[in-house]
Enzyme design. Structure first.
Site, mmCIF file in Angstrom:
data_model
loop_
_atom_site.group_PDB
_atom_site.id
_atom_site.type_symbol
_atom_site.label_atom_id
_atom_site.label_comp_id
_atom_site.label_asym_id
_atom_site.label_seq_id
_atom_site.Cartn_x
_atom_site.Cartn_y
_atom_site.Cartn_z
ATOM 1 N N ARG A 169 0.829 -1.219 0.000
ATOM 2 C CA ARG A 169 0.000 0.000 0.000
ATOM 3 C C ARG A 169 0.859 1.264 0.000
ATOM 4 O O ARG A 169 0.524 2.251 0.653
ATOM 5 C CB ARG A 169 -0.952 0.040 1.204
ATOM 6 C CG ARG A 169 -2.015 -1.040 1.235
ATOM 7 C CD ARG A 169 -3.030 -0.876 0.113
ATOM 8 N NE ARG A 169 -4.172 -1.768 0.263
ATOM 9 C CZ ARG A 169 -4.172 -3.049 -0.108
ATOM 10 N NH1 ARG A 169 -3.098 -3.591 -0.651
ATOM 11 N NH2 ARG A 169 -5.254 -3.785 0.057
ATOM 12 N N SER A 243 -10.522 -0.445 2.954
ATOM 13 C CA SER A 243 -9.841 -0.563 4.250
ATOM 14 C C SER A 243 -9.404 0.817 4.728
ATOM 15 O O SER A 243 -8.741 1.544 3.983
ATOM 16 C CB SER A 243 -8.599 -1.434 4.118
ATOM 17 O OG SER A 243 -8.953 -2.730 3.707
ATOM 18 N N GLU A 338 -4.966 4.461 6.069
ATOM 19 C CA GLU A 338 -4.554 4.116 4.697
ATOM 20 C C GLU A 338 -4.933 5.182 3.664
ATOM 21 O O GLU A 338 -4.096 5.550 2.846
ATOM 22 C CB GLU A 338 -5.110 2.728 4.348
ATOM 23 C CG GLU A 338 -4.363 2.029 3.227
ATOM 24 C CD GLU A 338 -4.835 2.502 1.896
ATOM 25 O OE1 GLU A 338 -3.992 2.755 1.026
ATOM 26 O OE2 GLU A 338 -6.063 2.655 1.725
HETATM 27 N N1 EPU Z 1 -11.229 -10.413 10.408
HETATM 28 C C1 EPU Z 1 -11.828 -10.215 11.619
HETATM 29 N N2 EPU Z 1 -12.900 -9.372 11.678
HETATM 30 C C2 EPU Z 1 -13.396 -8.742 10.586
HETATM 31 C C3 EPU Z 1 -12.793 -8.976 9.338
HETATM 32 C C4 EPU Z 1 -11.695 -9.811 9.274
HETATM 33 O O1 EPU Z 1 -11.417 -10.766 12.635
HETATM 34 O O2 EPU Z 1 -14.340 -7.971 10.723
HETATM 35 C C5 EPU Z 1 -10.023 -11.280 10.342
HETATM 36 C C6 EPU Z 1 -10.306 -12.637 9.745
HETATM 37 O O3 EPU Z 1 -9.586 -13.577 10.492
HETATM 38 C C7 EPU Z 1 -9.748 -12.542 8.361
HETATM 39 C C8 EPU Z 1 -8.618 -11.543 8.534
HETATM 40 O O4 EPU Z 1 -9.068 -10.641 9.543
HETATM 41 O O5 EPU Z 1 -9.245 -13.767 7.955
HETATM 42 C C9 EPU Z 1 -8.299 -10.789 7.258
HETATM 43 O O6 EPU Z 1 -9.492 -10.244 6.724
HETATM 44 P P1 EPU Z 1 -9.724 -10.114 5.146
HETATM 45 O O7 EPU Z 1 -9.384 -11.356 4.463
HETATM 46 O O8 EPU Z 1 -11.079 -9.552 4.947
HETATM 47 O O9 EPU Z 1 -8.611 -9.079 4.676
HETATM 48 P P2 EPU Z 1 -8.023 -7.770 5.320
HETATM 49 O O10 EPU Z 1 -6.630 -8.054 5.751
HETATM 50 O O11 EPU Z 1 -8.931 -7.190 6.344
HETATM 51 C C10 EPU Z 1 -6.953 -6.944 3.084
HETATM 52 C C11 EPU Z 1 -6.898 -5.668 2.290
HETATM 53 C C12 EPU Z 1 -8.165 -5.509 1.468
HETATM 54 C C13 EPU Z 1 -8.294 -6.690 0.537
HETATM 55 C C14 EPU Z 1 -8.334 -7.982 1.386
HETATM 56 C C15 EPU Z 1 -8.339 -9.218 0.525
HETATM 57 C C16 EPU Z 1 -5.513 -4.109 3.529
HETATM 58 C C17 EPU Z 1 -5.454 -2.862 4.356
HETATM 59 N N3 EPU Z 1 -6.721 -4.522 3.162
HETATM 60 O O12 EPU Z 1 -7.995 -6.796 4.041
HETATM 61 O O13 EPU Z 1 -8.005 -4.333 0.683
HETATM 62 O O14 EPU Z 1 -9.461 -6.609 -0.254
HETATM 63 O O15 EPU Z 1 -7.158 -8.041 2.223
HETATM 64 O O16 EPU Z 1 -7.091 -9.370 -0.076
HETATM 65 O O17 EPU Z 1 -4.471 -4.658 3.198
HETATM 66 C C18 EPU Z 1 -8.412 -1.985 0.640
HETATM 67 O O18 EPU Z 1 -7.185 -1.834 0.657
HETATM 68 O O19 EPU Z 1 -9.189 -0.995 0.596
HETATM 69 C C19 EPU Z 1 -8.959 -3.332 0.707
HETATM 70 C C20 EPU Z 1 -10.285 -3.553 0.781
#
Ligand code: EPU
Length: 343
Positions: A169, A243, A338
């Site tokens: 990012r 995010s 972000e």
């Molecule tokens: N989780 C929770 N609570 C929640 C949501 C998630 O505990 O409400 C935990 C779960 O264990 C889940 C983990 O967090 O497995 C990761 O969640 P998720 O797979 O939804 O991904 P993220 O790390 O929250 C990142 C990116 C997203 C991207 C997704 C999928 C960043 C800041 N965000 O989110 O990017 O779509 O992975 O690859 O790196 C964005 O940058 O705007 C964005 C949406």
């Protein structure tokens, strides 16, 4: 002959130009379709000692108040293929092209490389700024070069992938904010590279597919869209900027410490470090689904802040600050916002 100055509008509401739908006014506003118009707009502002704010789709932006300068919306269009061979081709995209449409176009043409980045809101020109990423793929994996106007010299320059200094990012466009205006993006796409289906949610989505390796890039893009729609709110219905925080990266030793106290903590290896799931940290602090009359935290993804009704940029930032404080108190982990905050 009509000059660009004739199309500069005064006192323009920006609510429709940012996906958080935050109301704010720009003193002046213009949309530019060509580099010559961009240069003219920048000169017009400079001649009046006005600040400028360059906007793409406004999907990674928190507008914290009125802007007393010239807002320039980059609307350069164009999609072209270059250097096509058996194995792949280079897709050249104007900065104003809608990113998701470009992904579908590439995938439907049988090219692989950006299908996991389907449904990310915003324009192509904004994509390199934060090195957009999802489901195990980042823009930097396929980006060959960026053509940009360097405002320090007034020249058009080509930045190679390494010149862009991409990281999670992050890029030179964020590090040297305001220096470059992105005009065009070149991506090297492939007909044969392996699909990237390993990321948790996406792997689960395709888990009962008999031959996932035979999926077309368009089928993968459709899978990504289905997975995103389950968790991530549509900005048209629930205004948001994706995010709101980066996933914090901590040294391995810190991770072990955190895990000994919080055995369920979620993190992924990132080189010698561990990338913590910020959503998990926020969720544990009880913020998921929280809302006031105006703003809140999405009830299916704790990393996404929502403008429910008439929230200002300040309302959103105040909520973000409360979340940051809570996460820091509880875990000693500092969350970094972000999206770009302007002015
Ligand atoms: N989780 C929770 N609570 C929640 C949501 C998630 O505990 O409400 C935990 C779960 O264990 C889940 C983990 O967090 O497995 C990761 O969640 P998720 O797979 O939804 O991904 P993220 O790390 O929250 C990142 C990116 C997203 C991207 C997704 C999928 C960043 C800041 N965000 O989110 O990017 O779509 O992975 O690859 O790196 C964005 O940058 O705007 C964005 C949406």
């Amino acid at each position: 002959m009509n000059s660009l100055a004739d199309s500069i509008q005064e006192s323009v509401e920006l609510g429709g130009l940012n996906t958080l739908r935050v109301a704010a006014r720009a003193r002046f506003y213009v949309s530019v379709k060509r580099v010559a118009e961009l240069v003219e707009a920048l000169d017009w502002a400079a001649a009046r000692s006005l600040e400028t704010l360059v906007l793409g789709g406004g999907s990674n932006l928190v507008i914290a108040g009125d802007f007393d300068g010239l807002v320039i919306r980059v609307a350069f269009s164009g999609r072209q293929w270059e250097k096509a061979s058996e194995s792949g081709a280079t897709l050249v995209l104007g900065a104003g092209e809608n990113w998701h449409s470009a992904v579908l176009y590439a995938a439907a043409s049988g090219y692989r490389g950006i299908e996991n980045l389907a449904l990310i809101p915003g324009t192509t020109g904004a994509a390199p700024v934060q090195n957009i990423g999802a489901y195990g793929v980042e823009l930097s994996d396929t980006l060959v070069s960026v053509t940009a106007l360097d405002r320090t010299t007034g020249q058009l320059v080509t930045l190679s992938n390494s010149d862009c200094r991409f990281a999670y990012r992050d890029s030179v466009f964020k590090q040297q904010s305001g220096r470059y205006v992105i005009v065009e993006v070149r991506l090297r796409l492939s007909r044969s590279r392996p699909l990237s289906l390993g990321y948790g949610d996406l792997a689960r989505y395709f888990s009962d597919h008999p031959h996932p390796e035979q999926l077309t890039p368009l089928e993968v893009a459709e899978g990504v869209m289905a997975v995103r729609r389950r968790k991530l709110p549509d900005p048209e219905q629930l205004p948001n900027v994706g995010s709101f925080f980066k996933n914090p990266v901590v040294p391995l030793a810190r991770w072990e410490e955190l895990r000994s106290v919080n055995p369920a903590i979620v993190g992924y290896p990132a080189g010698d470090s561990v990338k913590l799931a910020a959503a998990w940290l926020i969720d544990q602090c009880g913020w998921k689904g929280y809302r006031t009359d105006r703003v809140g935290v999405h009830n299916r993804q704790a990393l996404v802040l929502i403008n429910h009704s008439g929230g200002t940029g300040q309302d959103i930032l105040a909520l973000a600050e409360r979340i940051r404080e809570d996460v820091f108190q509880r875990f000693g982990v500092s969350l970094e916002i972000e999206p770009r905050i302007v002015p």
